[in-house]
Design a protein around this motif. Structure first.
Motif, PDB file in Angstrom:
ATOM      1  N   ALA A 186      33.782  44.624  47.255  1.00 57.74           N
ATOM      2  CA  ALA A 186      34.245  43.331  47.759  1.00 57.74           C
ATOM      3  C   ALA A 186      34.237  43.302  49.280  1.00 57.74           C
ATOM      4  O   ALA A 186      33.859  42.291  49.894  1.00 57.74           O
ATOM      5  N   ARG A 187      34.625  44.392  49.911  1.00 53.48           N
ATOM      6  CA  ARG A 187      34.638  44.459  51.366  1.00 53.48           C
ATOM      7  C   ARG A 187      33.227  44.306  51.930  1.00 53.48           C
ATOM      8  O   ARG A 187      33.009  43.622  52.929  1.00 53.48           O
ATOM      9  N   ASP A 188      32.264  44.956  51.299  1.00 55.87           N
ATOM     10  CA  ASP A 188      30.880  44.867  51.759  1.00 55.87           C
ATOM     11  C   ASP A 188      30.381  43.424  51.721  1.00 55.87           C
ATOM     12  O   ASP A 188      29.765  42.949  52.679  1.00 55.87           O
ATOM     13  N   ILE A 189      30.654  42.729  50.632  1.00 54.94           N
ATOM     14  CA  ILE A 189      30.211  41.332  50.513  1.00 54.94           C
ATOM     15  C   ILE A 189      30.981  40.442  51.481  1.00 54.94           C
ATOM     16  O   ILE A 189      30.408  39.525  52.097  1.00 54.94           O
ATOM     17  N   ALA A 190      32.267  40.683  51.635  1.00 54.53           N
ATOM     18  CA  ALA A 190      33.061  39.884  52.574  1.00 54.53           C
ATOM     19  C   ALA A 190      32.511  40.008  53.985  1.00 54.53           C
ATOM     20  O   ALA A 190      32.363  39.001  54.709  1.00 54.53           O
ATOM     21  N   ASP A 191      32.195  41.217  54.404  1.00 55.43           N
ATOM     22  CA  ASP A 191      31.663  41.426  55.747  1.00 55.43           C
ATOM     23  C   ASP A 191      30.258  40.859  55.892  1.00 55.43           C
ATOM     24  O   ASP A 191      29.902  40.297  56.937  1.00 55.43           O
ATOM     25  N   ARG A 192      29.468  41.006  54.845  1.00 45.14           N
ATOM     26  CA  ARG A 192      28.080  40.539  54.904  1.00 45.14           C
ATOM     27  C   ARG A 192      27.988  39.019  55.025  1.00 45.14           C
ATOM     28  O   ARG A 192      27.186  38.498  55.798  1.00 45.14           O
ATOM     29  N   PHE A 193      28.824  38.310  54.272  1.00 46.41           N
ATOM     30  CA  PHE A 193      28.731  36.846  54.238  1.00 46.41           C
ATOM     31  C   PHE A 193      29.857  36.153  55.016  1.00 46.41           C
ATOM     32  O   PHE A 193      29.863  34.930  55.108  1.00 46.41           O
ATOM     33  N   GLY A 194      30.796  36.909  55.541  1.00 44.53           N
ATOM     34  CA  GLY A 194      31.933  36.273  56.195  1.00 44.53           C
ATOM     35  C   GLY A 194      32.775  35.485  55.227  1.00 44.53           C
ATOM     36  O   GLY A 194      33.357  34.451  55.574  1.00 44.53           O
ATOM     37  N   ALA A 195      32.868  35.973  53.994  1.00 45.59           N
ATOM     38  CA  ALA A 195      33.532  35.241  52.916  1.00 45.59           C
ATOM     39  C   ALA A 195      34.835  35.901  52.515  1.00 45.59           C
ATOM     40  O   ALA A 195      35.035  37.103  52.725  1.00 45.59           O
ATOM     41  N   ILE A 196      35.697  35.106  51.920  1.00 46.28           N
ATOM     42  CA  ILE A 196      36.867  35.646  51.242  1.00 46.28           C
ATOM     43  C   ILE A 196      36.442  35.909  49.805  1.00 46.28           C
ATOM     44  O   ILE A 196      35.969  34.993  49.112  1.00 46.28           O
ATOM     45  N   VAL A 197      36.557  37.143  49.370  1.00 52.55           N
ATOM     46  CA  VAL A 197      36.089  37.547  48.049  1.00 52.55           C
ATOM     47  C   VAL A 197      37.289  37.758  47.133  1.00 52.55           C
ATOM     48  O   VAL A 197      38.161  38.578  47.417  1.00 52.55           O
ATOM     49  N   VAL A 198      37.306  37.016  46.045  1.00 49.52           N
ATOM     50  CA  VAL A 198      38.318  37.183  45.003  1.00 49.52           C
ATOM     51  C   VAL A 198      37.606  37.821  43.816  1.00 49.52           C
ATOM     52  O   VAL A 198      36.937  37.136  43.039  1.00 49.52           O
ATOM     53  N   LEU A 199      37.693  39.123  43.704  1.00 51.53           N
ATOM     54  CA  LEU A 199      36.983  39.857  42.659  1.00 51.53           C
ATOM     55  C   LEU A 199      37.907  39.981  41.456  1.00 51.53           C
ATOM     56  O   LEU A 199      38.856  40.767  41.439  1.00 51.53           O
TER      57      LEU A 199
END
Length: 288
Positions: A186-199
């Motif tokens: 989740a951290r990788d995707i959050a940093d990559r897209f600048g998104a808040i990830v709710v996994l």
């Protein structure tokens, strides 16, 4: 931990006397199909129950009359359908005017066509306002994979709500790999897209760039039911539309969703309650 202490430290917006439905928050939900026409009903009702003031729902035209009757509080927008019953990829042009007036746009609940979701995503990003928040679910999450550059200007304004299967489609990793270290993925995707990830899983991880990860222990086994994720997307959207920062809205949405499940389990039993029963609990959990 995402618990009552975190909730108390990050209060949801409270609206004073004189607030009208527009200033309470405007949500546009886009999704559904002929196969699952009721998915966005769950999302839309959750947004209203979380306190949004105004709701529009856009789905295949064949479903709009029934949807408008069952959710009379909402406006409905009919979109052309493809031969397989999904929203047609060229339906996006019908949404331009609605996108500009929405505080939050939810895209994806009930959609299975990545191409259509991607084309809709391109349009809503172009037509939305400068402060609009986007909540992406289901096929819209998969469509993100090829749009990293497109999504760049919207960093901090995107919330995604994948389960492990959807995260696997986005990352190319297997669900087992994601289960082994959900926070890191989740951290990788959050940093990559600048998104808040709710996994989403039995325990849900919430990650955003520059924020400590949040962990919610879950609302119980009864939450593993069809439509539960659609309700979660609406809960996040409803809180965000009222003016909460996206990370706070994600936390509140997960908490409302899970605590709603716990309350439903107390009344109905630990398993067998329906996703559409969860939003009814939200007003009792929100600050007065």
């Amino acid at each position: 931990m995402l618990d009552s202490a975190w909730i108390a430290a990050h209060p949801a917006p409270v609206h004073g006397d004189g607030t009208d439905k527009n200033s309470r928050g405007r949500v546009l939900v886009i999704g559904g199909s002929c196969k699952v026409p009721g998915a966005i009903r769950l999302t839309g009702e959750a947004a209203l129950r979380a306190g949004a003031g105004k709701l529009q729902m856009a789905t295949v035209a064949a479903a709009t009359i029934a949807l408008g009757v069952i959710v009379p509080e909402a406006g409905v927008i009919g979109l052309p359908a493809a031969d397989d019953g999904e929203i047609a990829p060229d339906a996006a042009a019908s949404l331009s005017s609605s996108c500009g007036s929405a505080d939050v746009i939810v895209l994806g609940p009930g959609m299975g066509d990545d191409e259509a979701a991607g084309q809709l995503l391109d349009v809503i990003l172009h037509e939305a306002g400068e402060e609009t928040v986007f909540v992406l679910d289901a096929a819209a999450i998969t469509a993100m994979a090829s749009r990293e550059a497109t999504l760049g200007p919207f960093r901090g304004r995107i919330v995604i709500t994948p389960h492990h299967g959807e995260m696997a489609s986005l990352t190319g990793k297997s669900p087992d790999e994601i289960a082994d270290d959900p926070e890191a993925i989740a951290r990788d995707i959050a940093d990559r897209f600048g998104a808040i990830v709710v996994l989403k899983h039995s325990s849900t991880v919430i990650v955003a760039p520059g924020e400590d990860a949040l962990l919610y222990g879950g609302g119980g086994i009864g939450m593993a039911t069809a439509g539960s994720g659609d309700v979660l997307a609406g809960a996040v959207a409803g809180i965000a539309s009222r003016g909460a920062p996206p990370f706070v809205a994600a936390g509140w949405g997960v908490w409302l969703h899970g605590q709603g499940g716990r309350r439903a389990a107390t009344v109905s039993g630990p398993i067998g309650f329906l996703a559409r029963e969860l939003p009814e609990e939200f007003p009792r959990l929100l600050p007065q």
